[in-house]
Design an enzyme around this catalytic site. Structure first.
Site, PDB file in Angstrom:
ATOM      1  N   SER A   1     -29.381  19.706  25.068  1.00 36.09           N
ATOM      2  CA  SER A   1     -29.344  20.174  26.455  1.00 36.09           C
ATOM      3  C   SER A   1     -27.893  20.228  26.919  1.00 36.09           C
ATOM      4  O   SER A   1     -27.003  19.636  26.290  1.00 36.09           O
ATOM      5  CB  SER A   1     -30.139  19.191  27.319  1.00 36.09           C
ATOM      6  OG  SER A   1     -29.629  19.117  28.622  1.00 36.09           O
TER       7      SER A   1
ATOM      8  N   TYR B   1     -31.881  10.873  30.630  1.00 33.45           N
ATOM      9  CA  TYR B   1     -32.033  12.146  29.914  1.00 33.45           C
ATOM     10  C   TYR B   1     -30.687  12.565  29.319  1.00 33.45           C
ATOM     11  O   TYR B   1     -30.600  12.991  28.173  1.00 33.45           O
ATOM     12  CB  TYR B   1     -32.548  13.193  30.917  1.00 33.45           C
ATOM     13  CG  TYR B   1     -32.855  14.541  30.329  1.00 33.45           C
ATOM     14  CD1 TYR B   1     -33.944  14.726  29.488  1.00 33.45           C
ATOM     15  CD2 TYR B   1     -32.066  15.655  30.638  1.00 33.45           C
ATOM     16  CE1 TYR B   1     -34.237  15.983  28.960  1.00 33.45           C
ATOM     17  CE2 TYR B   1     -32.351  16.909  30.121  1.00 33.45           C
ATOM     18  CZ  TYR B   1     -33.432  17.072  29.284  1.00 33.45           C
ATOM     19  OH  TYR B   1     -33.728  18.317  28.760  1.00 33.45           O
TER      20      TYR B   1
HETATM   21  P1  NAD Z   1     -42.311  21.155  28.681  1.00 32.75           P
HETATM   22  O1  NAD Z   1     -42.619  19.975  29.530  1.00 32.75           O
HETATM   23  O2  NAD Z   1     -42.898  22.468  29.010  1.00 32.75           O
HETATM   24  O3  NAD Z   1     -42.654  20.821  27.141  1.00 32.75           O
HETATM   25  C1  NAD Z   1     -42.583  19.552  26.566  1.00 32.75           C
HETATM   26  C2  NAD Z   1     -43.816  19.354  25.701  1.00 32.75           C
HETATM   27  O4  NAD Z   1     -43.709  18.078  25.053  1.00 32.75           O
HETATM   28  C3  NAD Z   1     -45.115  19.314  26.505  1.00 32.75           C
HETATM   29  O5  NAD Z   1     -46.070  20.209  25.945  1.00 32.75           O
HETATM   30  C4  NAD Z   1     -45.598  17.869  26.396  1.00 32.75           C
HETATM   31  O6  NAD Z   1     -47.009  17.726  26.389  1.00 32.75           O
HETATM   32  C5  NAD Z   1     -44.979  17.459  25.076  1.00 32.75           C
HETATM   33  N1  NAD Z   1     -44.838  16.010  24.960  1.00 32.75           N
HETATM   34  C6  NAD Z   1     -44.460  15.123  25.938  1.00 32.75           C
HETATM   35  N2  NAD Z   1     -44.481  13.877  25.464  1.00 32.75           N
HETATM   36  C7  NAD Z   1     -44.871  13.953  24.161  1.00 32.75           C
HETATM   37  C8  NAD Z   1     -45.082  12.998  23.150  1.00 32.75           C
HETATM   38  N3  NAD Z   1     -44.897  11.681  23.366  1.00 32.75           N
HETATM   39  N4  NAD Z   1     -45.495  13.424  21.929  1.00 32.75           N
HETATM   40  C9  NAD Z   1     -45.691  14.743  21.688  1.00 32.75           C
HETATM   41  N5  NAD Z   1     -45.520  15.700  22.616  1.00 32.75           N
HETATM   42  C10 NAD Z   1     -45.110  15.306  23.843  1.00 32.75           C
HETATM   43  O7  NAD Z   1     -40.715  21.229  28.682  1.00 32.75           O
HETATM   44  P2  NAD Z   1     -39.715  22.266  28.009  1.00 32.75           P
HETATM   45  O8  NAD Z   1     -38.761  22.652  29.044  1.00 32.75           O
HETATM   46  O9  NAD Z   1     -40.435  23.312  27.255  1.00 32.75           O
HETATM   47  O10 NAD Z   1     -38.952  21.258  27.033  1.00 32.75           O
HETATM   48  C11 NAD Z   1     -38.861  21.426  25.627  1.00 32.75           C
HETATM   49  C12 NAD Z   1     -37.568  20.765  25.144  1.00 32.75           C
HETATM   50  O11 NAD Z   1     -36.447  21.499  25.638  1.00 32.75           O
HETATM   51  C13 NAD Z   1     -37.370  19.328  25.648  1.00 32.75           C
HETATM   52  O12 NAD Z   1     -36.738  18.569  24.647  1.00 32.75           O
HETATM   53  C14 NAD Z   1     -36.409  19.509  26.804  1.00 32.75           C
HETATM   54  O13 NAD Z   1     -35.675  18.341  27.055  1.00 32.75           O
HETATM   55  C15 NAD Z   1     -35.548  20.622  26.280  1.00 32.75           C
HETATM   56  N6  NAD Z   1     -34.771  21.368  27.266  1.00 32.75           N
HETATM   57  C16 NAD Z   1     -35.363  22.047  28.296  1.00 32.75           C
HETATM   58  C17 NAD Z   1     -34.549  22.758  29.193  1.00 32.75           C
HETATM   59  C18 NAD Z   1     -35.132  23.532  30.339  1.00 32.75           C
HETATM   60  O14 NAD Z   1     -34.368  24.104  31.120  1.00 32.75           O
HETATM   61  N7  NAD Z   1     -36.429  23.591  30.470  1.00 32.75           N
HETATM   62  C19 NAD Z   1     -33.171  22.767  29.041  1.00 32.75           C
HETATM   63  C20 NAD Z   1     -32.615  22.060  27.978  1.00 32.75           C
HETATM   64  C21 NAD Z   1     -33.417  21.383  27.100  1.00 32.75           C
END
Ligand code: NAD
Length: 283
Positions: free
Chosen positions: A166, A179
């Site tokens: 991130s 985070y």
């Molecule tokens: P999201 O919440 O849509 O997806 C996360 C998924 O992880 C969910 O489906 C959830 O059920 C699953 N999850 C949560 N805890 C879990 C566990 N213990 N075991 C297995 N699965 C689990 O969020 P996202 O934005 O799609 O995030 C995906 C990745 O991208 C994450 O690592 C997040 O930190 C990273 N990220 C997101 C952004 C953004 O802007 N959305 C930016 C940078 C990084």
């Protein structure tokens, strides 16, 4: 000269944790478009199996959805055994599970002289439990699946790992110290493991998405009642030279590149996919 393409990805088997989420499901669809067989793991079983079903019917490419908790080694090992039994190997691991939570978020960005009587709204009010939960989900939730799925890759001397970092890894954002610390650890771990496995044919890289509107950050970026940008959301857009939030599909080119032989001499890096956010000094 050799022809450059993503064709080597066809029929590879890729485990993607958190694959039922917003970014994970877009990545899984992108992989299927290149012929990759996806094994979608998520704590939300319904999201994982629904996505697998959609991918199968939309693309004709095999996809499987299973419940697995990235913090529970036993549940990951059970899925690994199932895949090894049925498909014989895992070629690619994407560590996509992660996210932030209000329980590890401060209300104040900074403490000023006027805030001395409400310091609990900042760093001093953080509960260790909430901090740990977010740190563990992001860091240990990357470490454990990597431990479980890369051993067999090292034995076979072939495999690729992609971690999801991130913007917080490079410079922490205000309010979300757990985070930020976890994502910084993921970058460090990406480099460490890349070195450790470099001589046994396993590459380890990361992407650092900029800002994409998803369930984990919506509460910080959009006002629940009006749907308009919060002041924080406005700041982010102003700090993103391209002036928009990312569309999840924007990650797919970089993901395919880092997984394919196109990047076969690349290991231990983290590519920002961020509309210029990490390049911009704000002035
Ligand atoms: P999201 O919440 O849509 O997806 C996360 C998924 O992880 C969910 O489906 C959830 O059920 C699953 N999850 C949560 N805890 C879990 C566990 N213990 N075991 C297995 N699965 C689990 O969020 P996202 O934005 O799609 O995030 C995906 C990745 O991208 C994450 O690592 C997040 O930190 C990273 N990220 C997101 C952004 C953004 O802007 N959305 C930016 C940078 C990084």
């Amino acid at each position: 000269m050799e022809q450059l393409s993503f064709v080597d990805l066809k029929d590879k088997i890729c485990v993607i944790t958190g694959g039922g989420g917003v970014l994970g499901s877009s990545i899984a669809r992108g992989l299927a478009s290149a012929g990759v067989v996806t094994v979608i793991l998520d704590i939300n079983e319904e999201a994982a199996s629904r996505l697998a079903e959609e991918i199968r019917s939309e693309t004709g490419v095999d996809a499987f959805g299973y419940k697995a908790d990235v913090l529970d080694r036993g549940s990951l090992e059970a899925v690994r055994e199932k895949i090894l039994r049925e498909a014989g190997r895992v070629d690619i691991l994407i560590n996509g599970a992660g996210g932030n939570s209000p329980s590890a978020t401060t209300r104040l960005e900074q403490i000023t002289e006027e805030d001395l009587n409400r310091m609990d709204e900042g760093f001093f009010g953080l509960e260790l439990d909430g901090f740990r939960k977010v740190f563990d989900l992001n860091f240990t939730g990357t470490l454990l699946p990597t431990l479980v799925f890369t051993r067999e890759m090292a034995t076979r001397q072939s495999g690729v790992v992609l971690n999801i970092s991130s913007m917080n890894a490079f410079r922490p954002l205000t309010k979300i110290p757990a985070y930020s610390a976890a994502k910084a650890s993921i970058n460090n771990f990406t480099q460490w493991l890349a070195v450790h496995l470099a001589k046994v044919g396993v590459r380890v890289n990361a992407i650092a998405p900029g800002f994409f509107l998803t369930s984990q950050n919506r509460f910080l970026l959009l006002d629940e009642k009006t749907g308009k940008l919060t002041p924080r959301g406005e700041k982010i857009i102003a700090s993103t030279p391209m002036g928009v939030f990312g569309d999840p599909d924007d990650l797919n080119g970089t993901v395919l590149y880092l997984l394919s032989d196109m990047s076969r001499f690349i290991t231990g890096i983290c590519i920002p996919v961020d509309g210029g956010y990490s390049a911009y000094g704000g002035v």
